[in-house]
Design an enzyme around this catalytic site. Sequence first.
Site, PDB file in Angstrom:
ATOM      1  N   GLN A  73      57.823  -3.842 -36.674  1.00 56.08           N
ATOM      2  CA  GLN A  73      58.755  -2.856 -36.143  1.00 56.08           C
ATOM      3  C   GLN A  73      60.004  -2.798 -37.024  1.00 56.08           C
ATOM      4  O   GLN A  73      60.451  -3.807 -37.557  1.00 56.08           O
ATOM      5  CB  GLN A  73      59.119  -3.172 -34.701  1.00 56.08           C
ATOM      6  N   HIS A 112      56.944   1.430 -36.095  1.00 55.52           N
ATOM      7  CA  HIS A 112      57.711   1.361 -34.849  1.00 55.52           C
ATOM      8  C   HIS A 112      58.724   2.496 -34.786  1.00 55.52           C
ATOM      9  O   HIS A 112      58.579   3.423 -34.012  1.00 55.52           O
ATOM     10  CB  HIS A 112      58.401  -0.001 -34.707  1.00 55.52           C
ATOM     11  N   ASP A 163      57.005   4.114 -31.600  1.00 52.97           N
ATOM     12  CA  ASP A 163      57.475   3.941 -30.220  1.00 52.97           C
ATOM     13  C   ASP A 163      58.575   4.968 -29.967  1.00 52.97           C
ATOM     14  O   ASP A 163      59.643   4.918 -30.592  1.00 52.97           O
ATOM     15  CB  ASP A 163      58.007   2.520 -30.025  1.00 52.97           C
ATOM     16  N   GLU A 198      53.464   5.260 -28.784  1.00 51.00           N
ATOM     17  CA  GLU A 198      53.790   4.359 -27.688  1.00 51.00           C
ATOM     18  C   GLU A 198      54.859   4.969 -26.788  1.00 51.00           C
ATOM     19  O   GLU A 198      55.833   5.549 -27.265  1.00 51.00           O
ATOM     20  CB  GLU A 198      54.283   3.018 -28.239  1.00 51.00           C
ATOM     21  N   ASP A 255      53.607   1.046 -22.457  1.00 51.03           N
ATOM     22  CA  ASP A 255      54.550  -0.071 -22.446  1.00 51.03           C
ATOM     23  C   ASP A 255      55.293  -0.062 -21.112  1.00 51.03           C
ATOM     24  O   ASP A 255      54.970  -0.818 -20.205  1.00 51.03           O
ATOM     25  CB  ASP A 255      55.508   0.045 -23.632  1.00 51.03           C
ATOM     26  N   GLN A 262      50.094  -2.314 -24.471  1.00 49.80           N
ATOM     27  CA  GLN A 262      50.941  -3.380 -25.000  1.00 49.80           C
ATOM     28  C   GLN A 262      51.070  -4.466 -23.945  1.00 49.80           C
ATOM     29  O   GLN A 262      51.615  -4.238 -22.861  1.00 49.80           O
ATOM     30  CB  GLN A 262      52.345  -2.940 -25.409  1.00 49.80           C
TER      31      GLN A 262
END
Length: 428
Positions: free
Chosen positions: A171, A193, A235, A270, A304, A326
């Site tokens: 990330q 990320h 993400d 994500e 998540d 996750q």
Amino acid sequence: MKIEDVLLAPGNGAFFYDDQAAIRGGAIQDGFTYVGEPTTLGFKSIRNPASSLSVGLVLSDETVVWGDMMNVQYSGAGGRDPLFETAQIAEFTSRVVVPRLFEVDASQFRDSCAIAFQAVEHLRLPLAVQYGVSQALLRAAAHLRHATMAEVVCAEFDLPLPAHRVPIYCQSGDARDINVDKMILKGVDVLPHGLINSRQKFGVEGQTFMHFVKWVAARTREIGHPGYQPVLHFDVYGWIGLEIGLEPQPIADFICKVADAVPGFRLNIESPADFGSTQAQIENYAKIVSILDSRGSSARIVVDERCNTLEDIRLFAEARAAHLVQIKTPDVGSLADTARAVLLCKENGVGAYVGGSCTETDLSAQASVHISVATQADMMLAKPGMGVDEAFSIVGNEQNRLLAMLNRRRVQNENVGMKSTVSHAEFS
């Protein structure tokens, strides 16, 4: 195999605890700090240095094995436990957990966790406590059995000795451009990320985000070694839903548009949206997954927020409300439950990503590697911290050392088997 004493030592996490609600609400960054008042209960400021608490188990041979307790970066958000308070956690651990630890057989990992983590007045123990203590208990069992932590997990969950590495995901934090270059040069399996956690980073209708995705793909081709084809994993902290709306169809349309912009790459998105509750998250994520699958899209949805505990993971996996879950280790709690979560995902045909948080420590990261490799998760997070070099080194090196030891053990077992076969033949 008794525990003779228990030590507690305050420590630091590798990053900061951040008030996600305040950041989503438009808090402005000033250097490394955020300007404004916190909105999540327990936060004294929007950004707080991460603290941790180490627990050391003194074994009968005077060996001390350690585990580290902490919460995740966005504590108190998405149904998670509140902000980590070292003094409160230390008091609770001393009063409730330590007496139980004196009663366990430290060579038995799962049984020890079951005894240590019994509910108190029908309430579960803080997940940070379970996480740190389970690390120490796993190390104790490994020490007493003269084995690796991964071998303990394999033995107690009846799993074959693993032979394959688990892909590593890095990330970037806010230093996106520099850290992406580092990841590409180091050949990271899954990147970057991106920390797309504000309207400024996502942009009107996602244009800023789209530009970043295209740049990462182009940069990979520009400076990556020939044939390098990492998975692109972003993400977005719910910002597709916040900017485009909370209807599954437009969210899926946007994700397909992003995937089409980077042909040749597998795309993971994500936390595309936060629908406000676990049940709503399950229902709507399942719809998004179904739409993407029906279109044959290469994009995968990663859950998540609202998927924290082992029970949450079970619900998402059984509903196939994500392509990849996750398993955020400090939010799951006991490492025994992290192992169960991976196996549960596999049983339901859902990908298992052993994640965690930048707020963790070297000890928790190394223990997570053993769970990931033992259960053969689909990928694991390079942690702790928001840099690339340290986290990739800690997790990557631990995995390589572990695989070398497991390979040696495999050869030993094969040799023992051969000797046994020869002896039996001679006797016959």
